[in-house]
Every structure is written in C-alpha cells, then in structure tokens.
Design an enzyme around this catalytic site. Structure first.
Site, mmCIF file in Angstrom:
data_model
loop_
_atom_site.group_PDB
_atom_site.id
_atom_site.type_symbol
_atom_site.label_atom_id
_atom_site.label_comp_id
_atom_site.label_asym_id
_atom_site.label_seq_id
_atom_site.Cartn_x
_atom_site.Cartn_y
_atom_site.Cartn_z
ATOM 1 N N CYS A 196 0.832 -1.211 0.000
ATOM 2 C CA CYS A 196 0.000 0.000 0.000
ATOM 3 C C CYS A 196 0.867 1.262 0.000
ATOM 4 O O CYS A 196 1.909 1.329 0.660
ATOM 5 C CB CYS A 196 -0.931 -0.017 1.207
ATOM 6 S SG CYS A 196 -2.094 1.358 1.190
ATOM 7 N N CYS A 234 -19.952 2.169 7.935
ATOM 8 C CA CYS A 234 -19.231 1.444 8.984
ATOM 9 C C CYS A 234 -17.962 2.244 9.255
ATOM 10 O O CYS A 234 -17.112 2.374 8.370
ATOM 11 C CB CYS A 234 -18.889 0.027 8.499
ATOM 12 S SG CYS A 234 -17.842 -0.889 9.651
ATOM 13 N N CYS A 268 -19.901 -5.982 2.635
ATOM 14 C CA CYS A 268 -19.200 -4.793 3.117
ATOM 15 C C CYS A 268 -17.875 -4.737 2.348
ATOM 16 O O CYS A 268 -17.320 -5.779 1.994
ATOM 17 C CB CYS A 268 -18.943 -4.913 4.618
ATOM 18 S SG CYS A 268 -17.993 -3.529 5.291
ATOM 19 N N ARG A 280 -18.763 -2.965 17.131
ATOM 20 C CA ARG A 280 -18.023 -4.208 16.877
ATOM 21 C C ARG A 280 -16.745 -4.286 17.686
ATOM 22 O O ARG A 280 -15.878 -3.409 17.586
ATOM 23 C CB ARG A 280 -17.720 -4.370 15.380
ATOM 24 C CG ARG A 280 -17.055 -5.734 15.086
ATOM 25 C CD ARG A 280 -16.870 -6.013 13.600
ATOM 26 N NE ARG A 280 -18.107 -5.833 12.895
ATOM 27 C CZ ARG A 280 -18.285 -4.985 11.880
ATOM 28 N NH1 ARG A 280 -17.278 -4.275 11.431
ATOM 29 N NH2 ARG A 280 -19.459 -4.863 11.311
ATOM 30 N N CYS A 331 0.168 4.594 7.078
ATOM 31 C CA CYS A 331 -0.521 4.408 8.362
ATOM 32 C C CYS A 331 0.387 3.634 9.337
ATOM 33 O O CYS A 331 0.777 2.490 9.043
ATOM 34 C CB CYS A 331 -1.835 3.668 8.158
ATOM 35 S SG CYS A 331 -2.818 4.356 6.805
ATOM 36 N N CYS A 373 -0.107 -0.134 10.365
ATOM 37 C CA CYS A 373 -0.491 -1.121 9.354
ATOM 38 C C CYS A 373 0.672 -1.949 8.801
ATOM 39 O O CYS A 373 1.710 -1.417 8.400
ATOM 40 C CB CYS A 373 -1.219 -0.421 8.211
ATOM 41 S SG CYS A 373 -1.962 -1.597 7.059
ATOM 42 N N CYS A 427 -16.977 -9.136 4.523
ATOM 43 C CA CYS A 427 -16.332 -7.828 4.338
ATOM 44 C C CYS A 427 -15.029 -7.995 3.545
ATOM 45 O O CYS A 427 -14.140 -8.749 3.946
ATOM 46 C CB CYS A 427 -16.060 -7.217 5.706
ATOM 47 S SG CYS A 427 -15.246 -5.628 5.592
HETATM 48 N N1 SAM Z 1 -6.837 0.393 2.908
HETATM 49 C C1 SAM Z 1 -8.134 0.684 3.380
HETATM 50 C C2 SAM Z 1 -8.164 1.814 4.364
HETATM 51 O O1 SAM Z 1 -7.181 2.026 5.054
HETATM 52 O O2 SAM Z 1 -9.192 2.491 4.458
HETATM 53 C C3 SAM Z 1 -8.863 -0.505 3.941
HETATM 54 C C4 SAM Z 1 -8.153 -1.522 4.820
HETATM 55 S S1 SAM Z 1 -7.501 -0.918 6.346
HETATM 56 C C5 SAM Z 1 -6.440 -2.218 6.832
HETATM 57 C C6 SAM Z 1 -8.879 -0.901 7.435
HETATM 58 C C7 SAM Z 1 -8.695 -0.518 8.894
HETATM 59 O O3 SAM Z 1 -8.111 -1.585 9.615
HETATM 60 C C8 SAM Z 1 -7.826 0.663 9.240
HETATM 61 O O4 SAM Z 1 -8.452 1.883 9.041
HETATM 62 C C9 SAM Z 1 -7.571 0.416 10.725
HETATM 63 O O5 SAM Z 1 -8.563 1.034 11.514
HETATM 64 C C10 SAM Z 1 -7.645 -1.102 10.860
HETATM 65 N N2 SAM Z 1 -6.319 -1.670 11.144
HETATM 66 C C11 SAM Z 1 -5.327 -1.860 10.267
HETATM 67 N N3 SAM Z 1 -4.231 -2.369 10.873
HETATM 68 C C12 SAM Z 1 -4.535 -2.494 12.183
HETATM 69 C C13 SAM Z 1 -3.826 -2.943 13.327
HETATM 70 N N4 SAM Z 1 -2.549 -3.347 13.248
HETATM 71 N N5 SAM Z 1 -4.448 -2.945 14.508
HETATM 72 C C14 SAM Z 1 -5.738 -2.533 14.616
HETATM 73 N N6 SAM Z 1 -6.450 -2.083 13.567
HETATM 74 C C15 SAM Z 1 -5.883 -2.058 12.366
HETATM 75 FE FE1 SF4 Z 2 -2.948 1.154 3.273
HETATM 76 FE FE2 SF4 Z 2 -2.959 -0.064 5.612
HETATM 77 FE FE3 SF4 Z 2 -3.340 2.554 5.513
HETATM 78 FE FE4 SF4 Z 2 -5.269 0.899 4.566
HETATM 79 S S1 SF4 Z 2 -4.567 1.078 6.675
HETATM 80 S S2 SF4 Z 2 -4.468 2.757 3.597
HETATM 81 S S3 SF4 Z 2 -3.964 -0.776 3.787
HETATM 82 S S4 SF4 Z 2 -1.460 1.462 4.918
#
Ligand code: SAM
Ligand code: SF4
Ligand code: DTB
Length: 330
Positions: A65, A200, A140, A272, A69, A72, A109
C-alpha cells in the site's frame, strides 16, 4: 418563512443529540460499575442483548500500500514481512464467502490495501459484491478513499456497508498518518452516506492517544448526523516492523470502557469488538459484550493477522449464552 410550533418540535426531535468532548470524557471517568450500568440499560433498550452480528473479513488485495498508516502491516513504508500480492479473482472470493456463510457469518467484508481503487479494480470489486450478495449475505467493502463515481458503482452493485475508519481523533491523526488527511476520510464517509449505503466507521485505541483524544474520536463518530450504523472498535495489533510495534499495552478495562462509551453515545449502532480479540481473555471479551458490543469479526484471520479460531468463538458464545444475529432475531 415562519416556522410553526409543530415544525419546530419536529425539527428538534429529528435532530440527533450532539456530544461535547468534555461530556464524553466524563463518561470515561465514571466508576466502572456506573459506566457499565448505563451502557447495559441503553443496549437493552435497543437490542436483543444476547444476539451478536458476525462479519467475516477477507483481504482481497494484500500489501504494497502507498499509504504510511503507522499501525499497518500492509504499508510499503514499513517492513512487517507482508508481501505485495495480486488481487484475488472473483471465484476465490466467492469460495471464501460461501465458507464464511457455512460457518455462520451473516456479513462478508472485503478489504483491499489501497489508498483508493483504480478503474479496473472497481470492475472486479463490483463483480465480487454482486456475487457475494447473490448468496444472501450482507456485503461490506473497505477499499480506501472513494470518489463520487466509485461510490455510485458500489451502490448500484448492491453494497450494503462501506467501512472507512476515522481511526483516531483529528488532533492525534497526524502522529499516525501523513499521506492523507482527516478531511479526506470525512469526505469519503459523506459520499457513502449520501449514496444511501450503510456507514461502517470506527477506530483504533492503544496507539498512544490520551483520554481526551479517545473522547475526541468518539465525538467525531457520534456527532455525525446520522452516526454510523456500524462502529468497529479495534485494539491496536502490534506487529514488528511497523512504527507502532513498541507502543505500550493499554489496560484491557480501558478497552471495555471505550466499548461502553461508544454504546452510550451511539445507542442504535452495532458496536463491533474488532481487532485485538486474539490477545484478549474470555473474561475481557465477556465484559465487552456486557458493555454493549454486539458484533465481532468471525473467522480465523483478520486481514494479515490472526483472529480467534471459529471453534473458540463458538465455545465462548455458548458459554455466555450468546447467539448469532439472524434475520429472524433482528
Ligand atoms: N486500505 C483501506 C483503508 O485504510 O481504508 C482498507 C483496509 S484498512 C487495513 C482498514 C482498517 O483496519 C484501518 O483503518 C484500521 O482502523 C484497521 N487496522 C489496520 N491495521 C490495524 C492494526 N494493526 N491494529 C488494529 N487495527 C488495524
Ligand atoms: Fe494502506 Fe494499511 Fe493505511 Fe489501509 S490502513 S491505507 S492498507 S497502509
Ligand atoms: C476494522 O475496523 N478492522 C478490520 C476491518 N475494519 C477492515 C481490520 C483489522 C485489521 C487488523 C490487522 C491486520 O489483520 O492486518
């Protein structure tokens, strides 16, 4: 134009209650028993307290990606050992959805590691949504930011929910993500809402935020008018190679408090109990259900990390007298 008394009363009635950060912070500071009692009362006013909505997640496009974040595993800025793989094909997704349905999930989802989907991604996702929906499951998707056209494509495909998390308070957001801003997220959520799909949206706790910032996230969610139908509360899953890997653990009772505050401020939302269950004892999860959680991710895998095994969740639900939400008991 003059407004009649009846109209004023109707408008006042239709306007959703707004919460100040101070009011929300005060909820967090109630005694644990008082907080749980309030959350239980509200939960029982609006829901069958023993029915739990079950959603199964599938990563349809993993890794690589372009966003940064900090939590992530899938960001190409970090090295969490997650490979950049190609998007799954429709058949593979359908197979996973059927298996989830067989195991008892009501919603499927589909998550993708994108900043936003491309035109060709959208074509495939639209097919996936249609096919999964044809199984009789709720659908979803969580694909990153959407523009108007993409939102419309998903609506036409029959998508039931779009997940896009605010993640944290606006004041803390910059500590976690630099490649897109808070307003981008709000814009996407507004598009989804305007198109008539269910929203959501939730966040993560345990990223080093303080109590005011936790209350700030709740205020953002609860003051949306209307607030999201589904509110995932994630406990940070710490993965080596991500910038937040060494963050200090939160007290599990503070996670329970977050659930209770979400329940009180968003009475009719499905709250959730999301990521982080793998590290939680049965007792803490039971407290989360008491605090008003009425939805979980169900299935052995989240996106790139584990989730409690289906068998363990079945045992836990039996032990607590909980059952899956179905059309019949909705
Ligand atoms: N890439 C898209 C986005 O960021 O909107 C969709 C997938 S992203 C992984 C969805 C959500 O998963 C993130 O916004 C975050 O809230 C949650 N998430 C991701 N990694 C996480 C982690 N290590 N621990 C807890 N929540 C996590
Ligand atoms: Fe990309 Fe992870 Fe951020 Fe979603 S949460 S935009 S997968 S870096
Ligand atoms: C949400 O709020 N939590 C889910 C879902 N929406 C997409 C994702 C949790 C991801 C946990 C870390 C991982 O498995 O990569």
């Amino acid at each position: 134009m003059q407004t009649t008394h009846a109209e004023t009363a109707r408008n006042a009635k239709s306007k959703q209650r707004q919460w100040s950060i101070a009011e929300i912070e005060a909820l967090f500071k109630l005694s644990f028993s008082d907080l749980m009692y309030r959350a239980q009362q509200i939960h029982r006013e609006h829901f069958d307290p023993n029915a739990v909505q079950l959603s199964t997640l599938l990563s349809i496009k993993t890794g690589g990606c372009t966003e940064d974040c900090g939590y992530c595993t899938q960001s190409s800025y970090h090295s969490a050992g997650v490979e950049n793989t190609q998007m799954l094909d429709v058949e593979e997704v359908l197979k996973a959805a059927k298996a989830a349905q067989q195991a008892g999930a009501g919603r499927f989802c589909m998550g993708a590691a994108w900043r936003e989907p491309s035109e060709s991604d959208m074509k495939t996702v639209v097919e996936m949504v249609k096919e999964v929906r044809a199984l009789g499951m709720e659908t979803c998707a969580t694909l990153g930011m959407l523009n108007d056209e993409q939102t419309e494509q998903l609506r036409v495909a029959g998508l039931d929910y779009y997940n896009h998390n605010l993640d944290t308070a606006p004041e803390f957001y910059g500590n976690i993500i630099s490649t897109r801003d808070y307003q981008d997220r709000i814009d996407t959520l507004e598009r989804v809402r305007k198109a008539g799909m269910n929203v959501c949206s939730g966040g993560i706790i345990g990223m080093g935020e303080n109590l005011t910032q936790r209350a700030g996230l709740v205020a953002q969610l609860a003051n949306m008018d209307p607030y999201p139908e589904s509110v995932p509360i994630n406990n940070l899953v710490k993965v080596e190679g991500t910038p937040l890997a060494e963050t200090e653990d939160i007290d599990p009772l503070d996670f329970v408090r977050m659930i209770a505050v979400a329940r009180i401020t968003m009475p009719t939302a499905f709250v959730r109990l999301s990521a982080g269950r793998g590290e939680m004892s049965d007792a803490v999860q039971a407290l989360c259900f008491l605090a008003g959680a009425n939805s979980i991710f169900y299935g052995d895998q989240l996106l790139t990390t584990g989730n409690p095994e289906v068998e363990r969740d079945r045992t836990l639900m039996n032990k607590l007298g909980l059952y899956p939400l179905t059309d019949k008991n909705h």
